[in-house]
Scaffold this motif. Structure first.
Motif, PDB file in Angstrom:
ATOM      1  N   PHE A  41       0.846  -1.186   0.000  1.00 42.82           N
ATOM      2  CA  PHE A  41       0.000   0.000   0.000  1.00 42.82           C
ATOM      3  C   PHE A  41       0.885   1.239   0.000  1.00 42.82           C
ATOM      4  O   PHE A  41       2.068   1.184   0.330  1.00 42.82           O
ATOM      5  CB  PHE A  41      -0.951   0.001   1.202  1.00 42.82           C
ATOM      6  CG  PHE A  41      -0.269   0.082   2.553  1.00 42.82           C
ATOM      7  CD1 PHE A  41       0.043   1.300   3.130  1.00 42.82           C
ATOM      8  CD2 PHE A  41       0.045  -1.070   3.256  1.00 42.82           C
ATOM      9  CE1 PHE A  41       0.660   1.377   4.372  1.00 42.82           C
ATOM     10  CE2 PHE A  41       0.663  -1.011   4.503  1.00 42.82           C
ATOM     11  CZ  PHE A  41       0.969   0.217   5.052  1.00 42.82           C
ATOM     12  N   GLN A  42       0.307   2.361  -0.365  1.00 41.83           N
ATOM     13  CA  GLN A  42       1.002   3.640  -0.287  1.00 41.83           C
ATOM     14  C   GLN A  42       0.843   4.186   1.133  1.00 41.83           C
ATOM     15  O   GLN A  42      -0.153   3.909   1.802  1.00 41.83           O
ATOM     16  CB  GLN A  42       0.410   4.637  -1.288  1.00 41.83           C
ATOM     17  CG  GLN A  42       0.510   4.204  -2.728  1.00 41.83           C
ATOM     18  CD  GLN A  42       1.947   4.115  -3.190  1.00 41.83           C
ATOM     19  OE1 GLN A  42       2.738   5.022  -2.965  1.00 41.83           O
ATOM     20  NE2 GLN A  42       2.301   3.010  -3.827  1.00 41.83           N
ATOM     21  N   THR A  43       1.790   4.977   1.584  1.00 44.40           N
ATOM     22  CA  THR A  43       1.730   5.528   2.937  1.00 44.40           C
ATOM     23  C   THR A  43       0.424   6.281   3.174  1.00 44.40           C
ATOM     24  O   THR A  43      -0.193   6.140   4.226  1.00 44.40           O
ATOM     25  CB  THR A  43       2.931   6.455   3.190  1.00 44.40           C
ATOM     26  OG1 THR A  43       4.134   5.708   2.996  1.00 44.40           O
ATOM     27  CG2 THR A  43       2.919   7.006   4.600  1.00 44.40           C
ATOM     28  N   VAL A  44      -0.040   7.051   2.189  1.00 42.15           N
ATOM     29  CA  VAL A  44      -1.280   7.825   2.365  1.00 42.15           C
ATOM     30  C   VAL A  44      -2.500   6.931   2.497  1.00 42.15           C
ATOM     31  O   VAL A  44      -3.514   7.344   3.059  1.00 42.15           O
ATOM     32  CB  VAL A  44      -1.486   8.850   1.231  1.00 42.15           C
ATOM     33  CG1 VAL A  44      -0.420   9.909   1.245  1.00 42.15           C
ATOM     34  CG2 VAL A  44      -1.585   8.172  -0.113  1.00 42.15           C
ATOM     35  N   ASP A  45      -2.430   5.698   1.956  1.00 42.62           N
ATOM     36  CA  ASP A  45      -3.558   4.786   2.090  1.00 42.62           C
ATOM     37  C   ASP A  45      -3.884   4.539   3.558  1.00 42.62           C
ATOM     38  O   ASP A  45      -5.051   4.456   3.942  1.00 42.62           O
ATOM     39  CB  ASP A  45      -3.272   3.444   1.413  1.00 42.62           C
ATOM     40  CG  ASP A  45      -3.210   3.550  -0.101  1.00 42.62           C
ATOM     41  OD1 ASP A  45      -3.744   4.528  -0.647  1.00 42.62           O
ATOM     42  OD2 ASP A  45      -2.633   2.638  -0.727  1.00 42.62           O
ATOM     43  N   LEU A  46      -2.850   4.421   4.384  1.00 41.53           N
ATOM     44  CA  LEU A  46      -3.060   4.194   5.810  1.00 41.53           C
ATOM     45  C   LEU A  46      -3.096   5.517   6.579  1.00 41.53           C
ATOM     46  O   LEU A  46      -4.010   5.751   7.371  1.00 41.53           O
ATOM     47  CB  LEU A  46      -1.958   3.295   6.378  1.00 41.53           C
ATOM     48  CG  LEU A  46      -2.012   3.031   7.885  1.00 41.53           C
ATOM     49  CD1 LEU A  46      -3.344   2.426   8.290  1.00 41.53           C
ATOM     50  CD2 LEU A  46      -0.864   2.117   8.297  1.00 41.53           C
ATOM     51  N   TRP A  47      -2.126   6.389   6.339  1.00 34.71           N
ATOM     52  CA  TRP A  47      -2.015   7.606   7.140  1.00 34.71           C
ATOM     53  C   TRP A  47      -3.250   8.492   6.990  1.00 34.71           C
ATOM     54  O   TRP A  47      -3.795   8.988   7.968  1.00 34.71           O
ATOM     55  CB  TRP A  47      -0.746   8.377   6.759  1.00 34.71           C
ATOM     56  CG  TRP A  47      -0.529   9.546   7.647  1.00 34.71           C
ATOM     57  CD1 TRP A  47      -0.728  10.864   7.359  1.00 34.71           C
ATOM     58  CD2 TRP A  47      -0.103   9.508   9.015  1.00 34.71           C
ATOM     59  NE1 TRP A  47      -0.445  11.641   8.445  1.00 34.71           N
ATOM     60  CE2 TRP A  47      -0.056  10.827   9.487  1.00 34.71           C
ATOM     61  CE3 TRP A  47       0.247   8.480   9.876  1.00 34.71           C
ATOM     62  CZ2 TRP A  47       0.318  11.163  10.766  1.00 34.71           C
ATOM     63  CZ3 TRP A  47       0.630   8.809  11.159  1.00 34.71           C
ATOM     64  CH2 TRP A  47       0.655  10.129  11.599  1.00 34.71           C
TER      65      TRP A  47
END
Length: 184
Positions: A97-103
């Motif tokens: 996943f991309q960091t922004v997907d979680l953050w």
């Protein structure tokens, strides 16, 4: 209703609560730590600490420094370290996943997919004896064929789509028939 609300509903629609619950239980079993009480799946993972601990349990020392406190950048660094550790561990980068997907909680379904990919990759590490997540990946089953066997396969007519025996155009009717009027 504004566009942001509609998009968040669409993204939330892709999520599978059962998979998230399974992934959470696996993370808790591997790390030996429970998600903080009252936290949702994404909130428990958002700071990246549990993800880093997960990777360090699967392969000790794969993440040298986990940021346990600090600002947002330190927590985002944990997520980035988790992603790098996944690649080192053997998780295909297309599954990350991309960091922004979680953050930013933009695509939690991708986060769950990554956790399942980590679980599948753990099967390929014989040193890991702990709990598993997801089905065991298939393994290569390479076969050697003789020239005679290969030639015999060329003579077989594949009938996966059925047979063409007795094929003709009788019974085909496409739309209205055409009437030809003579003499007008």
């Amino acid at each position: 209703m504004n566009v942001v609300m509609v998009l968040s509903f669409q993204v939330a629609g892709k999520r599978d609560p059962e998979q998230e619950r399974e992934a959470q239980q696996w993370i808790e079993a591997v790390t030996g730590e429970r998600f903080p009480p009252g936290y949702s799946f994404e909130d428990g993972l958002r700071d990246g600490i549990l993800l880093c601990k997960l990777m360090n349990r699967l392969q000790p020392g794969i993440i040298s420094k986990v940021n346990l406190s600090g600002g947002d950048y330190k927590m985002m660094d944990n997520i980035s370290q988790f992603q790098k550790a996944c690649v080192k561990y053997g998780v295909p980068d297309v599954d990350l996943f991309q960091t922004v997907d979680l953050w930013d909680k933009k695509n939690i379904a991708n986060v769950t997919t990554t956790i399942f990919a980590v679980g599948r990759t753990a099967y390929r590490h014989p040193e890991w004896r702990g709990p598993w997540l997801g089905p065991r990946p298939s393994e290569e089953n390479k076969r050697e064929w003789s020239d005679e066997q290969l030639r015999a396969g060329e003579t077989v007519i594949g009938l996966q789509a059925g047979t063409n025996r007795g094929a003709n155009q009788s019974g085909q009717n496409f739309g209205a028939t055409r009437k030809i009027l003579l003499g007008k």
